[in-house]
Write a protein that holds these residues in place. Structure first.
Motif, PDB file in Angstrom:
ATOM      1  N   VAL A  12       0.841  -1.189   0.000  1.00  0.00           N
ATOM      2  CA  VAL A  12       0.000   0.000   0.000  1.00  0.00           C
ATOM      3  C   VAL A  12       0.879   1.243   0.000  1.00  0.00           C
ATOM      4  CG1 VAL A  12      -1.939  -1.113   1.170  1.00  0.00           C
ATOM      5  CG2 VAL A  12      -0.180   0.063   2.508  1.00  0.00           C
ATOM      6  N   GLN A  13       0.263   2.361  -0.320  1.00  0.00           N
ATOM      7  CA  GLN A  13       0.977   3.633  -0.296  1.00  0.00           C
ATOM      8  C   GLN A  13       0.841   4.287   1.079  1.00  0.00           C
ATOM      9  OE1 GLN A  13      -0.377   6.064  -3.554  1.00  0.00           O
ATOM     10  NE2 GLN A  13       0.728   4.855  -5.067  1.00  0.00           N
ATOM     11  N   PRO A  14       1.758   5.156   1.433  1.00  0.00           N
ATOM     12  CA  PRO A  14       1.640   5.880   2.705  1.00  0.00           C
ATOM     13  C   PRO A  14       0.285   6.578   2.821  1.00  0.00           C
ATOM     14  CG  PRO A  14       3.806   6.222   1.767  1.00  0.00           C
ATOM     15  CD  PRO A  14       3.016   5.489   0.725  1.00  0.00           C
ATOM     16  N   GLY A  15      -0.302   6.488   4.016  1.00  0.00           N
ATOM     17  CA  GLY A  15      -1.604   7.088   4.259  1.00  0.00           C
ATOM     18  C   GLY A  15      -2.776   6.159   4.031  1.00  0.00           C
ATOM     19  N   GLU A  16      -2.541   5.044   3.377  1.00  0.00           N
ATOM     20  CA  GLU A  16      -3.615   4.090   3.114  1.00  0.00           C
ATOM     21  C   GLU A  16      -3.827   3.157   4.303  1.00  0.00           C
ATOM     22  OE1 GLU A  16      -3.595   3.895  -1.748  1.00  0.00           O
ATOM     23  OE2 GLU A  16      -2.678   2.240  -0.636  1.00  0.00           O
ATOM     24  N   SER A  17      -4.827   2.277   4.170  1.00  0.00           N
ATOM     25  CA  SER A  17      -5.213   1.386   5.261  1.00  0.00           C
ATOM     26  C   SER A  17      -5.145  -0.073   4.840  1.00  0.00           C
ATOM     27  CB  SER A  17      -6.646   1.706   5.708  1.00  0.00           C
ATOM     28  OG  SER A  17      -6.752   3.021   6.182  1.00  0.00           O
ATOM     29  N   LEU A  18      -5.012  -0.936   5.826  1.00  0.00           N
ATOM     30  CA  LEU A  18      -5.091  -2.376   5.631  1.00  0.00           C
ATOM     31  C   LEU A  18      -5.785  -2.984   6.847  1.00  0.00           C
ATOM     32  CD1 LEU A  18      -1.629  -3.642   4.282  1.00  0.00           C
ATOM     33  CD2 LEU A  18      -3.834  -3.814   3.113  1.00  0.00           C
ATOM     34  N   ASN A  85      -3.719   5.108   8.141  1.00  0.00           N
ATOM     35  CA  ASN A  85      -2.624   6.078   7.993  1.00  0.00           C
ATOM     36  C   ASN A  85      -1.257   5.378   8.057  1.00  0.00           C
ATOM     37  OD1 ASN A  85      -1.339   8.554   7.702  1.00  0.00           O
ATOM     38  ND2 ASN A  85      -1.404   8.999   9.898  1.00  0.00           N
ATOM     39  N   LEU A  86      -1.108   4.364   7.233  1.00  0.00           N
ATOM     40  CA  LEU A  86       0.126   3.581   7.263  1.00  0.00           C
ATOM     41  C   LEU A  86       1.320   4.398   6.817  1.00  0.00           C
ATOM     42  CD1 LEU A  86      -1.367   0.222   6.047  1.00  0.00           C
ATOM     43  CD2 LEU A  86      -0.014   0.521   8.127  1.00  0.00           C
ATOM     44  N   LYS A  87       2.471   4.090   7.422  1.00  0.00           N
ATOM     45  CA  LYS A  87       3.716   4.792   7.137  1.00  0.00           C
ATOM     46  C   LYS A  87       4.763   3.789   6.654  1.00  0.00           C
ATOM     47  CE  LYS A  87       2.690   7.882  11.005  1.00  0.00           C
ATOM     48  NZ  LYS A  87       3.175   8.434  12.295  1.00  0.00           N
ATOM     49  N   PRO A  88       5.774   4.248   5.942  1.00  0.00           N
ATOM     50  CA  PRO A  88       6.822   3.326   5.475  1.00  0.00           C
ATOM     51  C   PRO A  88       7.452   2.528   6.620  1.00  0.00           C
ATOM     52  CG  PRO A  88       6.992   5.395   4.325  1.00  0.00           C
ATOM     53  CD  PRO A  88       5.953   5.599   5.379  1.00  0.00           C
ATOM     54  N   GLU A  89       7.551   3.130   7.796  1.00  0.00           N
ATOM     55  CA  GLU A  89       8.153   2.422   8.930  1.00  0.00           C
ATOM     56  C   GLU A  89       7.265   1.321   9.493  1.00  0.00           C
ATOM     57  OE1 GLU A  89       7.773   5.736   8.541  1.00  0.00           O
ATOM     58  OE2 GLU A  89       7.288   6.715  10.462  1.00  0.00           O
ATOM     59  N   ASP A  90       6.039   1.205   9.004  1.00  0.00           N
ATOM     60  CA  ASP A  90       5.171   0.094   9.384  1.00  0.00           C
ATOM     61  C   ASP A  90       5.461  -1.164   8.558  1.00  0.00           C
ATOM     62  OD1 ASP A  90       2.530   2.486   9.667  1.00  0.00           O
ATOM     63  OD2 ASP A  90       3.639   1.556  11.318  1.00  0.00           O
ATOM     64  N   TYR A 112       2.124 -19.933  20.612  1.00  0.00           N
ATOM     65  CA  TYR A 112       1.814 -20.199  19.209  1.00  0.00           C
ATOM     66  C   TYR A 112       1.884 -18.906  18.412  1.00  0.00           C
ATOM     67  CZ  TYR A 112       0.204 -24.940  20.070  1.00  0.00           C
ATOM     68  OH  TYR A 112       0.126 -26.276  20.402  1.00  0.00           O
ATOM     69  N   TRP A 113       2.418 -19.050  17.199  1.00  0.00           N
ATOM     70  CA  TRP A 113       2.478 -17.963  16.228  1.00  0.00           C
ATOM     71  C   TRP A 113       1.951 -18.458  14.896  1.00  0.00           C
ATOM     72  CZ3 TRP A 113       3.953 -13.260  17.976  1.00  0.00           C
ATOM     73  CH2 TRP A 113       4.798 -13.189  19.093  1.00  0.00           C
ATOM     74  N   GLY A 114       1.406 -17.528  14.137  1.00  0.00           N
ATOM     75  CA  GLY A 114       1.081 -17.850  12.762  1.00  0.00           C
ATOM     76  C   GLY A 114       2.324 -17.728  11.895  1.00  0.00           C
ATOM     77  N   GLN A 115       2.126 -17.906  10.576  1.00  0.00           N
ATOM     78  CA  GLN A 115       3.257 -17.855   9.652  1.00  0.00           C
ATOM     79  C   GLN A 115       3.592 -16.424   9.240  1.00  0.00           C
ATOM     80  OE1 GLN A 115       0.177 -18.294   8.756  1.00  0.00           O
ATOM     81  NE2 GLN A 115      -0.065 -16.960   6.969  1.00  0.00           N
ATOM     82  N   GLY A 116       2.710 -15.494   9.546  1.00  0.00           N
ATOM     83  CA  GLY A 116       2.948 -14.085   9.257  1.00  0.00           C
ATOM     84  C   GLY A 116       2.374 -13.651   7.923  1.00  0.00           C
ATOM     85  N   THR A 117       2.130 -12.349   7.810  1.00  0.00           N
ATOM     86  CA  THR A 117       1.659 -11.760   6.559  1.00  0.00           C
ATOM     87  C   THR A 117       2.452 -10.468   6.324  1.00  0.00           C
ATOM     88  OG1 THR A 117      -0.307 -11.031   5.326  1.00  0.00           O
ATOM     89  CG2 THR A 117      -0.263 -10.511   7.674  1.00  0.00           C
ATOM     90  N   GLN A 118       2.933 -10.300   5.098  1.00  0.00           N
ATOM     91  CA  GLN A 118       3.817  -9.175   4.779  1.00  0.00           C
ATOM     92  C   GLN A 118       3.009  -7.905   4.530  1.00  0.00           C
ATOM     93  OE1 GLN A 118       7.407  -8.991   4.408  1.00  0.00           O
ATOM     94  NE2 GLN A 118       6.905  -6.790   4.299  1.00  0.00           N
ATOM     95  N   VAL A 119       3.413  -6.840   5.185  1.00  0.00           N
ATOM     96  CA  VAL A 119       2.854  -5.508   4.939  1.00  0.00           C
ATOM     97  C   VAL A 119       3.983  -4.618   4.439  1.00  0.00           C
ATOM     98  CG1 VAL A 119       1.841  -3.458   5.992  1.00  0.00           C
ATOM     99  CG2 VAL A 119       1.024  -5.732   6.647  1.00  0.00           C
ATOM    100  N   THR A 120       3.794  -4.035   3.270  1.00  0.00           N
ATOM    101  CA  THR A 120       4.779  -3.138   2.698  1.00  0.00           C
ATOM    102  C   THR A 120       4.112  -1.802   2.396  1.00  0.00           C
ATOM    103  OG1 THR A 120       5.951  -4.998   1.685  1.00  0.00           O
ATOM    104  CG2 THR A 120       6.462  -2.792   0.856  1.00  0.00           C
ATOM    105  N   VAL A 121       4.691  -0.737   2.960  1.00  0.00           N
ATOM    106  CA  VAL A 121       4.159   0.606   2.754  1.00  0.00           C
ATOM    107  C   VAL A 121       5.209   1.399   1.984  1.00  0.00           C
ATOM    108  CG1 VAL A 121       3.180   2.652   3.821  1.00  0.00           C
ATOM    109  CG2 VAL A 121       2.951   0.415   4.944  1.00  0.00           C
ATOM    110  N   SER A 122       4.880   1.727   0.747  1.00  0.00           N
ATOM    111  CA  SER A 122       5.846   2.395  -0.114  1.00  0.00           C
ATOM    112  C   SER A 122       5.127   3.158  -1.202  1.00  0.00           C
ATOM    113  CB  SER A 122       6.781   1.359  -0.746  1.00  0.00           C
ATOM    114  OG  SER A 122       7.662   1.981  -1.673  1.00  0.00           O
ATOM    115  N   SER A 123       5.719   4.300  -1.567  1.00  0.00           N
ATOM    116  CA  SER A 123       5.167   5.076  -2.673  1.00  0.00           C
ATOM    117  C   SER A 123       5.862   4.719  -3.972  1.00  0.00           C
ATOM    118  CB  SER A 123       5.316   6.573  -2.380  1.00  0.00           C
ATOM    119  OG  SER A 123       6.670   6.894  -2.120  1.00  0.00           O
TER     120      SER A 123
END
Length: 123
Positions: A12-18, A85-90, A112-123
């Motif tokens: 997603v781009q900065p400022g967007e939501s997930l 309001n996602l930021k690149p540092e997220d 217990y942990w899940g396998q994880g899901t990738q979040v990338t915040v970049s313009s």
């Protein structure tokens, strides 16, 4: 079989939501204290948000306060993390964890942990 599965990550781009989802199997999620963590490349896994089993008390890291919301849907045996309001540092892999014992912010407190899901915040 991993009893926790995360989903919902993406680019997603900065400022967007997930909205991330965490679905549990083999145990009733509402019976346990649960949390979301994240881990960026080269960094330690850090707690982002926590929700208690008893009364639904929520706690957040300083970086998540005011932007992220943790919630549960007992009918679906699921937990969510709404991130606004996602930021690149997220940018990180986000994990769902089941608390065993200890402070919620400490990864070793979880059994217990899940396998994880990738979040990338970049313009």
């Amino acid at each position: 079989q991993v009893p926790i599965v995360e989903s919902g990550g993406g680019l997603v781009q900065p400022g967007e939501s997930l909205r991330l989802s965490c679905v549990a199997s083999g145990f009733i999620l509402d019976y346990y204290n649960m949390a979301w963590f994240r881990q960026a490349p080269g960094k330690e896994r850090e707690g982002v948000a926590y929700i208690s089993a008893s009364d639904g008390t929520t706690l957040y890291s300083d970086s998540a306060k005011g932007r992220f919301t943790i919630s549960k849907d007992n009918a679906k045996n699921a937990m969510y993390l709404q991130m606004n309001n996602l930021k690149p540092e997220d940018t990180a892999v986000y994990y769902c964890g089941r608390l065993d014992r200890g402070p919620w912010e400490i990864p070793h407190s979880y059994d217990y942990w899940g396998q994880g899901t990738q979040v990338t915040v970049s313009s």
